[in-house]
Design a protein around this motif. Structure first.
Motif, PDB file in Angstrom:
ATOM      1  N   VAL A  97      -2.431   7.897   3.154  1.00  0.00           N
ATOM      2  CA  VAL A  97      -1.077   7.117   3.082  1.00  0.00           C
ATOM      3  C   VAL A  97      -1.502   5.668   2.994  1.00  0.00           C
ATOM      4  O   VAL A  97      -2.598   5.187   3.948  1.00  0.00           O
ATOM      5  CB  VAL A  97      -0.320   7.302   4.587  1.00  0.00           C
ATOM      6  CG1 VAL A  97       0.874   6.250   4.607  1.00  0.00           C
ATOM      7  CG2 VAL A  97       0.004   8.923   4.605  1.00  0.00           C
ATOM      8  N   GLY A  98      -1.022   4.913   2.070  1.00  0.00           N
ATOM      9  CA  GLY A  98      -1.270   3.575   1.567  1.00  0.00           C
ATOM     10  C   GLY A  98      -0.445   2.838   2.723  1.00  0.00           C
ATOM     11  O   GLY A  98       0.754   2.846   2.932  1.00  0.00           O
ATOM     12  N   THR A  99      -0.968   1.896   3.516  1.00  0.00           N
ATOM     13  CA  THR A  99      -0.629   1.296   4.562  1.00  0.00           C
ATOM     14  C   THR A  99      -0.028  -0.329   4.257  1.00  0.00           C
ATOM     15  O   THR A  99       0.219  -1.030   5.025  1.00  0.00           O
ATOM     16  CB  THR A  99      -1.333   1.042   5.850  1.00  0.00           C
ATOM     17  OG1 THR A  99      -2.639   0.745   5.756  1.00  0.00           O
ATOM     18  CG2 THR A  99      -1.374   2.721   6.299  1.00  0.00           C
ATOM     19  N   SER A 100      -0.827  -0.786   2.979  1.00  0.00           N
ATOM     20  CA  SER A 100      -0.676  -2.079   2.925  1.00  0.00           C
ATOM     21  C   SER A 100      -0.606  -2.171   1.146  1.00  0.00           C
ATOM     22  O   SER A 100      -0.848  -1.150   0.631  1.00  0.00           O
ATOM     23  CB  SER A 100      -2.006  -2.982   3.408  1.00  0.00           C
ATOM     24  OG  SER A 100      -1.876  -4.394   3.205  1.00  0.00           O
ATOM     25  N   GLY A 101      -0.817  -3.566   0.613  1.00  0.00           N
ATOM     26  CA  GLY A 101      -0.603  -3.508  -0.695  1.00  0.00           C
ATOM     27  C   GLY A 101       0.681  -3.739  -1.185  1.00  0.00           C
ATOM     28  O   GLY A 101       1.654  -3.605  -0.545  1.00  0.00           O
ATOM     29  N   VAL A 102       0.705  -3.854  -2.604  1.00  0.00           N
ATOM     30  CA  VAL A 102       1.890  -4.058  -3.379  1.00  0.00           C
ATOM     31  C   VAL A 102       2.075  -2.772  -4.258  1.00  0.00           C
ATOM     32  O   VAL A 102       1.299  -2.276  -4.763  1.00  0.00           O
ATOM     33  CB  VAL A 102       1.564  -5.231  -4.413  1.00  0.00           C
ATOM     34  CG1 VAL A 102       3.045  -5.134  -5.451  1.00  0.00           C
ATOM     35  CG2 VAL A 102       1.645  -6.472  -3.684  1.00  0.00           C
ATOM     36  N   TRP A 103       3.384  -1.910  -4.087  1.00  0.00           N
ATOM     37  CA  TRP A 103       3.705  -0.929  -4.733  1.00  0.00           C
ATOM     38  C   TRP A 103       4.896  -0.978  -5.486  1.00  0.00           C
ATOM     39  O   TRP A 103       5.846  -1.968  -5.129  1.00  0.00           O
ATOM     40  CB  TRP A 103       4.002  -0.016  -3.604  1.00  0.00           C
ATOM     41  CG  TRP A 103       3.080   0.186  -2.604  1.00  0.00           C
ATOM     42  CD1 TRP A 103       2.427  -0.683  -1.506  1.00  0.00           C
ATOM     43  CD2 TRP A 103       2.112   1.389  -2.655  1.00  0.00           C
ATOM     44  NE1 TRP A 103       1.379  -0.166  -1.175  1.00  0.00           N
ATOM     45  CE2 TRP A 103       1.055   1.144  -1.552  1.00  0.00           C
ATOM     46  CE3 TRP A 103       2.185   2.636  -3.075  1.00  0.00           C
ATOM     47  CZ2 TRP A 103       0.018   2.047  -1.120  1.00  0.00           C
ATOM     48  CZ3 TRP A 103       1.026   3.347  -2.931  1.00  0.00           C
ATOM     49  CH2 TRP A 103       0.121   3.189  -1.743  1.00  0.00           C
ATOM     50  N   GLU A 104       5.168  -0.198  -6.797  1.00  0.00           N
ATOM     51  CA  GLU A 104       6.001  -0.370  -7.396  1.00  0.00           C
ATOM     52  C   GLU A 104       7.177   0.773  -6.889  1.00  0.00           C
ATOM     53  O   GLU A 104       7.085   1.657  -7.067  1.00  0.00           O
ATOM     54  CB  GLU A 104       5.727  -0.130  -8.931  1.00  0.00           C
ATOM     55  CG  GLU A 104       6.899  -0.090  -9.968  1.00  0.00           C
ATOM     56  CD  GLU A 104       6.534  -0.109 -11.453  1.00  0.00           C
ATOM     57  OE1 GLU A 104       7.261   0.228 -12.307  1.00  0.00           O
ATOM     58  OE2 GLU A 104       5.351   0.012 -11.808  1.00  0.00           O
ATOM     59  N   ASN A 123       4.689  10.260  -7.738  1.00  0.00           N
ATOM     60  CA  ASN A 123       4.505   9.119  -8.946  1.00  0.00           C
ATOM     61  C   ASN A 123       3.582   8.293  -7.865  1.00  0.00           C
ATOM     62  O   ASN A 123       4.104   7.726  -7.161  1.00  0.00           O
ATOM     63  CB  ASN A 123       5.790   8.754  -9.133  1.00  0.00           C
ATOM     64  CG  ASN A 123       5.748   7.444 -10.088  1.00  0.00           C
ATOM     65  OD1 ASN A 123       4.695   7.253 -10.756  1.00  0.00           O
ATOM     66  ND2 ASN A 123       6.849   6.724 -10.451  1.00  0.00           N
ATOM     67  N   PHE A 124       2.229   7.842  -8.446  1.00  0.00           N
ATOM     68  CA  PHE A 124       1.530   6.958  -7.796  1.00  0.00           C
ATOM     69  C   PHE A 124       1.948   5.631  -8.183  1.00  0.00           C
ATOM     70  O   PHE A 124       2.046   5.274  -9.072  1.00  0.00           O
ATOM     71  CB  PHE A 124       0.147   7.142  -8.566  1.00  0.00           C
ATOM     72  CG  PHE A 124      -0.879   6.488  -7.587  1.00  0.00           C
ATOM     73  CD1 PHE A 124      -1.345   7.157  -6.308  1.00  0.00           C
ATOM     74  CD2 PHE A 124      -1.467   5.435  -8.003  1.00  0.00           C
ATOM     75  CE1 PHE A 124      -2.131   6.495  -5.587  1.00  0.00           C
ATOM     76  CE2 PHE A 124      -2.526   4.959  -7.370  1.00  0.00           C
ATOM     77  CZ  PHE A 124      -2.689   5.252  -6.002  1.00  0.00           C
ATOM     78  N   ARG A 125       2.295   4.995  -6.821  1.00  0.00           N
ATOM     79  CA  ARG A 125       3.153   3.666  -7.046  1.00  0.00           C
ATOM     80  C   ARG A 125       2.298   2.428  -6.743  1.00  0.00           C
ATOM     81  O   ARG A 125       2.838   1.439  -6.903  1.00  0.00           O
ATOM     82  CB  ARG A 125       4.343   3.709  -6.191  1.00  0.00           C
ATOM     83  CG  ARG A 125       5.114   5.046  -6.543  1.00  0.00           C
ATOM     84  CD  ARG A 125       6.370   4.992  -5.492  1.00  0.00           C
ATOM     85  NE  ARG A 125       7.360   5.962  -5.788  1.00  0.00           N
ATOM     86  CZ  ARG A 125       8.210   5.984  -6.973  1.00  0.00           C
ATOM     87  NH1 ARG A 125       8.473   4.700  -7.563  1.00  0.00           N
ATOM     88  NH2 ARG A 125       9.043   6.720  -7.131  1.00  0.00           N
ATOM     89  N   HIS A 126       1.168   2.802  -6.030  1.00  0.00           N
ATOM     90  CA  HIS A 126       0.218   1.575  -5.956  1.00  0.00           C
ATOM     91  C   HIS A 126      -0.056   0.521  -6.994  1.00  0.00           C
ATOM     92  O   HIS A 126      -0.424   1.256  -8.221  1.00  0.00           O
ATOM     93  CB  HIS A 126      -1.160   1.790  -5.078  1.00  0.00           C
ATOM     94  CG  HIS A 126      -2.061   0.885  -4.617  1.00  0.00           C
ATOM     95  ND1 HIS A 126      -2.987   0.589  -5.374  1.00  0.00           N
ATOM     96  CD2 HIS A 126      -1.673  -0.166  -3.817  1.00  0.00           C
ATOM     97  CE1 HIS A 126      -3.681  -0.685  -4.852  1.00  0.00           C
ATOM     98  NE2 HIS A 126      -2.853  -1.122  -3.791  1.00  0.00           N
ATOM     99  N   ARG A 127      -0.064  -0.709  -7.017  1.00  0.00           N
ATOM    100  CA  ARG A 127      -0.181  -1.444  -8.176  1.00  0.00           C
ATOM    101  C   ARG A 127      -1.303  -2.459  -7.927  1.00  0.00           C
ATOM    102  O   ARG A 127      -2.151  -2.856  -8.731  1.00  0.00           O
ATOM    103  CB  ARG A 127       1.117  -2.560  -8.359  1.00  0.00           C
ATOM    104  CG  ARG A 127       2.122  -1.304  -9.105  1.00  0.00           C
ATOM    105  CD  ARG A 127       1.628  -0.539 -10.341  1.00  0.00           C
ATOM    106  NE  ARG A 127       2.636   0.467 -10.599  1.00  0.00           N
ATOM    107  CZ  ARG A 127       2.676   1.754 -10.539  1.00  0.00           C
ATOM    108  NH1 ARG A 127       1.362   2.170 -10.000  1.00  0.00           N
ATOM    109  NH2 ARG A 127       3.435   2.464 -11.225  1.00  0.00           N
TER     110      ARG A 127
END
Length: 152
Positions: free
Chosen positions: A79-86, A4-8
């Motif tokens: 791997v996303g290392t920052s940002g807002v994720w759901e 599930n792609f969670r990055h927002r």
């Protein structure tokens, strides 16, 4: 929920991290470093109890998987290392803006894609107040301690 792609929001500042061939990582998994390799949080050795498991995961946390790796694959994963994720909370409890969020762990292991409010071993903070208790999703700005320790 697998893959599930969670990055927002905001730049996820992706890093490419190698994976050992026997490791399975799904999109949306909390990723920790095990040696020099990416691994899902649930693969960490049992540290003894839930609090110790959450702390071990927070200490090794580098981000959230943006690509997957099946058994036998050895290509680096994004791997996303920052940002807002759901993220999904273990229970659909209210959580307030700025409250610390950690990886959910039982007495035996961490879960790969479940979070809880956690002031002791946080991996991020709540980015939008969630007052409804009918929805388990929460927006979290991740702050991986493994790569954000230069100013500590």
């Amino acid at each position: 929920m697998a893959n599930n792609f969670r990055h927002r929001y905001f730049d996820p500042e992706p890093a490419m991290i190698p994976v050992e061939s026997a490791t399975v990582i799904e999109i949306g998994d909390f990723v920790v470093l095990s040696g020099d390799y990416a691994a899902p949080a649930g693969s960490l050795a049992d540290a003894g109890d839930a609090a110790a498991n959450r702390e071990a995961a927070a200490d090794a946390f580098v981000g959230i998987a943006m690509s997957a790796s099946a058994v036998g694959e050895t290509e680096d994963i994004r791997v996303g290392t920052s940002g807002v994720w759901e993220l999904n909370q273990k229970s659909a409890a209210a959580i307030h803006f700025g409250d610390p969020v950690g990886i959910y762990a039982s007495a035996d292991a961490c879960e790969d894609q479940t979070c809880v409010e956690d002031a002791t071993s946080p991996i991020g903070v709540c980015w939008k107040a969630k007052l409804s208790t009918s929805d388990p999703s929460v927006l979290v700005k991740i702050l991986p301690s493994k790569i954000n320790t230069l100013n500590a």
